[in-house]
Design a protein around this motif. Structure first.
Motif, short mmCIF file in Angstrom:
data_model
loop_
_atom_site.label_atom_id
_atom_site.label_comp_id
_atom_site.label_asym_id
_atom_site.label_seq_id
_atom_site.Cartn_x
_atom_site.Cartn_y
_atom_site.Cartn_z
N HIS A 1 1.00 -1.19 0.00
CA HIS A 1 -0.02 -0.07 0.02
C HIS A 1 0.97 1.20 -0.06
CE1 HIS A 1 -2.78 3.15 1.71
NE2 HIS A 1 -3.69 2.44 1.02
N ALA A 2 1.89 1.40 0.82
CA ALA A 2 2.84 2.35 0.96
C ALA A 2 3.50 2.73 -0.56
CB ALA A 2 3.87 2.22 2.12
N LEU A 3 3.68 1.79 -1.21
CA LEU A 3 4.47 2.07 -2.56
C LEU A 3 3.38 2.51 -3.66
CD1 LEU A 3 6.55 -1.28 -2.75
CD2 LEU A 3 7.30 1.23 -2.59
N ILE A 4 2.10 2.24 -3.24
CA ILE A 4 0.99 2.67 -4.26
C ILE A 4 0.45 4.17 -3.97
CG2 ILE A 4 -1.27 2.27 -5.15
CD1 ILE A 4 -0.56 -0.79 -5.08
N ASP A 5 0.39 4.30 -2.63
CA ASP A 5 -0.33 5.40 -1.95
C ASP A 5 0.53 6.65 -2.05
OD1 ASP A 5 -2.79 6.30 -0.74
OD2 ASP A 5 -1.51 6.55 1.04
N ASP A 6 1.93 6.65 -2.40
CA ASP A 6 2.82 7.80 -2.64
C ASP A 6 3.26 8.02 -3.87
OD1 ASP A 6 4.87 9.61 -2.36
OD2 ASP A 6 5.60 8.77 -0.16
N PHE A 7 3.07 8.97 -4.65
CA PHE A 7 3.27 8.99 -6.03
C PHE A 7 4.98 9.05 -6.10
CE2 PHE A 7 -1.10 10.74 -6.82
CZ PHE A 7 -1.32 9.30 -7.52
N HIS A 8 5.61 9.46 -5.08
CA HIS A 8 6.93 9.68 -5.17
C HIS A 8 7.62 8.20 -5.12
CE1 HIS A 8 5.91 13.39 -3.11
NE2 HIS A 8 6.94 13.77 -3.75
N GLU A 9 6.95 7.31 -4.85
CA GLU A 9 7.45 5.89 -4.70
C GLU A 9 7.14 5.16 -6.32
OE1 GLU A 9 8.88 4.37 -2.42
OE2 GLU A 9 8.88 6.10 -1.14
N TRP A 10 6.40 5.80 -6.79
CA TRP A 10 6.07 5.24 -8.38
C TRP A 10 7.29 5.18 -9.04
CZ3 TRP A 10 0.95 4.61 -10.80
CH2 TRP A 10 -0.12 4.47 -9.96
N VAL A 11 8.56 6.11 -8.98
CA VAL A 11 9.49 6.12 -9.67
C VAL A 11 10.33 4.59 -9.57
CG1 VAL A 11 9.76 8.55 -10.02
CG2 VAL A 11 11.04 7.20 -8.23
N LYS A 12 10.05 3.90 -8.46
CA LYS A 12 10.57 2.68 -8.11
C LYS A 12 10.15 1.34 -8.85
CE LYS A 12 11.91 4.02 -3.50
NZ LYS A 12 11.83 3.66 -2.00
N TRP A 13 8.80 1.74 -9.32
CA TRP A 13 8.26 0.34 -10.02
C TRP A 13 7.10 0.55 -11.08
CZ3 TRP A 13 2.57 0.21 -10.01
CH2 TRP A 13 2.17 1.46 -9.15
N SER A 14 6.80 1.80 -11.34
CA SER A 14 5.75 2.20 -12.38
C SER A 14 6.29 1.58 -13.63
CB SER A 14 5.49 3.46 -12.55
OG SER A 14 4.64 3.78 -13.78
N LEU B 1 11.13 12.92 -18.60
CA LEU B 1 10.10 13.36 -17.99
C LEU B 1 10.06 14.35 -16.94
CD1 LEU B 1 7.23 11.86 -18.42
CD2 LEU B 1 7.78 10.64 -16.34
N MET B 2 9.01 15.23 -17.03
CA MET B 2 8.73 16.03 -16.17
C MET B 2 7.75 15.59 -15.23
SD MET B 2 10.03 19.49 -17.79
CE MET B 2 9.25 20.51 -16.80
N ARG B 3 7.91 15.86 -13.95
CA ARG B 3 7.14 15.30 -13.05
C ARG B 3 6.74 16.60 -12.03
NH1 ARG B 3 11.25 11.95 -13.14
NH2 ARG B 3 10.88 9.82 -13.79
N THR B 4 5.52 16.58 -11.70
CA THR B 4 4.95 17.73 -10.44
C THR B 4 4.12 17.22 -9.50
OG1 THR B 4 4.90 19.17 -12.45
CG2 THR B 4 3.98 19.97 -10.31
N TYR B 5 4.53 17.22 -8.35
CA TYR B 5 3.76 16.70 -7.06
C TYR B 5 2.92 18.04 -6.37
CZ TYR B 5 7.12 12.81 -7.81
OH TYR B 5 7.67 11.80 -8.56
N ALA B 6 1.53 17.42 -6.06
CA ALA B 6 0.91 18.45 -5.44
C ALA B 6 -0.10 17.78 -4.21
CB ALA B 6 0.01 19.12 -6.56
N GLY B 7 -0.53 18.61 -3.29
CA GLY B 7 -1.22 18.07 -2.27
C GLY B 7 -0.31 17.33 -1.30
N PRO B 8 -1.07 16.47 -0.40
CA PRO B 8 -0.32 15.73 0.46
C PRO B 8 0.68 14.62 -0.05
CG PRO B 8 -2.68 14.92 0.57
CD PRO B 8 -2.17 16.06 -0.25
#
Length: 158
Positions: free
Chosen positions: A24-37, A46-53
């Motif tokens: 769940h922690a790997l899916i619930d945090d988009f910062h973690e997606w770079v490890k598995w997506s 690729l340009m990435r932008t994160y927003a919100g929590p």
């Protein structure tokens, strides 16, 4: 005759030999997606932008890249620790489309059963092509399989 209002559904599952909290922690945090997506690596610039929590409901991720990566946004709209993450997924390039993507986590004898599901409606492009299920399944089904393998590899290391 093809039903042009038929829903789109693509789904793949696997068992990850890790507990549901880790997955769940790997899916619930988009910062973690770079490890598995499976979409990481399609564009080295690729340009990435994160927003919100950082994680959970309201967390948002936008990307923009080359023709393969495209552009769009994902926002977590539901998150139940160890059980579920639901995303509002909007593609803006190379075509416009909006889908709901869900990761369903269920206990399994040897870990966590993970189902990656994307559902939505046909956009105009796919209505013109015809039967959307085989097209969408072919377009993203193998990506889901690759992503689940990579998710498992990361979760099982932890």
């Amino acid at each position: 005759m093809t039903d042009n209002n038929a829903p789109v559904l693509v789904e793949r599952s696997t068992v990850v030999q890790a507990d549901a909290a880790t997955v769940h922690a790997l899916i619930d945090d988009f910062h973690e997606w770079v490890k598995w997506s499976p979409y990481e690596g399609l564009d080295p610039d690729l340009m990435r932008t994160y927003a919100g929590p950082d994680a959970g409901v309201g967390a948002s991720y936008a990307w923009s890249g080359n023709r393969k990566a495209g552009a769009g946004t994902m926002t977590i709209i539901e998150s139940v620790p160890g059980e579920l993450v639901v995303l509002d997924l909007e593609f803006t390039k190379p075509f416009k489309n909006r889908n709901v993507t869900a990761f369903v986590l269920e206990p399994a004898a040897d870990g966590t059963h993970v189902t990656w599901r994307m559902s939505g409606k046909q956009n105009l492009l796919f209505r013109l092509i015809g039967s959307v299920y085989p097209v969408m399944d072919k377009l993203v089904g193998s990506d889901f399989e690759k992503g689940l393998r990579q998710l498992a590899a990361v979760a099982e290391q932890g």
